[in-house]
Scaffold this active site. Structure first.
Site, PDB file in Angstrom:
ATOM      1  CG  HIS A 308      -2.042   0.982   1.137  1.00  0.00           C
ATOM      2  ND1 HIS A 308      -1.895   2.306   1.484  1.00  0.00           N
ATOM      3  CD2 HIS A 308      -3.333   0.836   0.724  1.00  0.00           C
ATOM      4  CE1 HIS A 308      -3.044   2.937   1.296  1.00  0.00           C
ATOM      5  NE2 HIS A 308      -3.929   2.081   0.842  1.00  0.00           N
ATOM      6  CG  ASP A 366      -7.980  -2.840  -2.911  1.00  0.00           C
ATOM      7  OD1 ASP A 366      -9.138  -2.408  -2.875  1.00  0.00           O
ATOM      8  OD2 ASP A 366      -6.977  -2.099  -2.926  1.00  0.00           O
TER       9      ASP A 366
END
Length: 432
Positions: A308, A366
């Site tokens: 991320h 996700d």
């Protein structure tokens, strides 16, 4: 919290410049460079704004090193466990958790704004049947200013409230209409006796000839996902909303800009990419092969859903979603269990691998959200739309904060220019 002052001294005494370092309630100090060009004649250079604070905000805080996410100071784990999406929406919009009366009034207001003008529904007939749902949702949201232009005075607090409630209420109806149009099925109108997520699932999956009952766990799972996706600080789509809104444009165009930014595969489309990757891998026996490919710099393959931009440890939202994945798959059947098992095995292998540990490539939100959406029967083409429904609350909150901020100015980034120096125009017959 007192700010600190620093003096920058150039090659001569006349080039001395004082800069202020602001102290936040949490996070790193922020050096104010607004005078740097005016007084020092230089710009700062920060591609992708990786180290630039574009605004002052009191909405969401992220500590990427510690894996911490706070909405208005409340840890995401506590909100996910005890709150609802509508309550979180109120918290983000107004800064405090509501009383029971405030929550009831807010929820009633949201329910009364769920309907779409019939002309909106006719808009969908102008889209081709295979148009991407995000294209439809973006276009329809942008057109809302043509219907509600009488309540788009951004300097009117009452108008800002009406806009906020209206867009949060209507975007699930718009999303469901886009989905029904893609199937060639009739639109299903909202039912205001249903809660937010149950109503959305009913509009998605009910058909007029039969009675449809929404599964309670499905609605609970969707509510949880919406809480986790509601806001995430100054990301690409939120910054787009702020940038467009800074021009004084109507708020619907700003939200449409956020939807368009979210559509990008590097932003909101990542959960769909995770499902595509898992389907490509196909079998646990092929996992090591793909992990080896991911570590090969010369191979274009990448493990989707890992790492991320902000988090340098485990994304706290991923741990919450992982638990919900187990519950959903246990109750709704095992048709998606193989892909969940594959995801779990992939996570276990990657978390033990020194390559991923060294690069802080931990599973993010996700990685599991697409698996839940798929288990709920939502197609991959709608994954990013679901993200947009949830994130709309954050976009609206940031837009409202930006409009009220006395320091807010129209966004105007500068550049490092490396093009040609000034040159004179040559007539066509004089060019070689």
């Amino acid at each position: 919290m007192s700010d600190e002052h620093y003096r920058l001294v150039g090659p001569d005494a006349n080039s001395e410049l004082e800069l202020v370092q602001h102290k936040p309630t949490q996070g790193p100090n922020v050096l104010d460079v607004t005078k740097l060009y005016r007084r020092g004649g230089v710009f700062t250079y920060d591609p992708g704004f990786a180290a630039t604070a574009s605004c002052t905000s009191s909405i969401t805080y992220i500590d990427g090193e510690q894996g911490l996410l706070l909405y208005r100071g409340y840890p995401i784990e506590q909100l996910a466990k005890s709150s609802t999406f509508i309550e979180v929406a109120y918290l983000l919009l107004y800064g405090e958790l509501p009383t029971s009366d405030e929550l009831e009034k807010f929820e009633r207001s949201i329910r009364t704004h769920t309907m779409l003008n019939e002309s909106f529904l006719r808009f969908f007939n102008g889209f081709h049947h295979d148009a991407h749902p995000m294209a439809m949702v973006s276009g329809v949201v942008a057109s809302m200013s043509a219907f509600y232009h009488d309540t788009t005075d951004i300097h009117d607090a009452g108008h800002r409230d009406i806009f906020a409630h209206r867009i949060i209420a209507k975007i699930p109806t718009i999303a469901a209409a886009a989905y029904k149009h893609s199937l060639g099925q009739p639109f299903v109108y909202p039912q205001n006796d249903l809660d937010y997520c149950t109503n959305l699932l009913n509009m998605f999956f009910a058909v007029p000839p039969t009675t449809y009952e929404v599964d309670a766990l499905s609605a609970e799972a969707l509510d949880l996902l919406f809480i986790l996706h509601a806001d995430h600080e100054q990301n690409c789509s939120t910054s787009s909303v702020r940038m467009v809104g800074s021009s004084g444009s109507n708020p619907y165009s700003a939200i449409a800009a956020g939807i368009s930014a979210l559509w990008g595969p590097a932003h909101g489309g990542a959960n769909e990419a995770v499902i595509n990757m898992l389907e490509e891998i196909g079998s646990p026996s092929r996992l090591q092969q793909y992990i080896d490919r991911a570590k090969d710099r010369n191979d274009p393959f990448r493990l989707m859903g890992f790492g991320h931009r902000v988090y340098k440890s485990y994304d706290p939202r991923a741990m919450i979603i992982r638990k919900m994945c187990h519950r959903v798959l246990e109750q709704l059947g095992d048709k998606d269990a193989p892909i969940f098992e594959l995801a779990t095995r992939l996570e276990e292998i990657a978390l033990r691998d020194e390559f991923f540990i060294e690069k802080n490539l931990y599973p993010n939100v996700d990685f599991y959200s697409g698996i839940i959406y798929q288990a709920l029967g939502i197609p991959k083409s709608m994954f990013t739309v679901m993200f947009a429904i949830a994130r709309c609350v954050g976009w609206v909150t940031h837009w409202r904060e930006m409009v009220r901020d006395p320091e807010s100015r129209i966004g105007r980034p500068r550049q490092l220019y490396r093009g040609p120096k000034q040159r004179d125009y040559l007539a066509l017959d004089k060019r070689n």
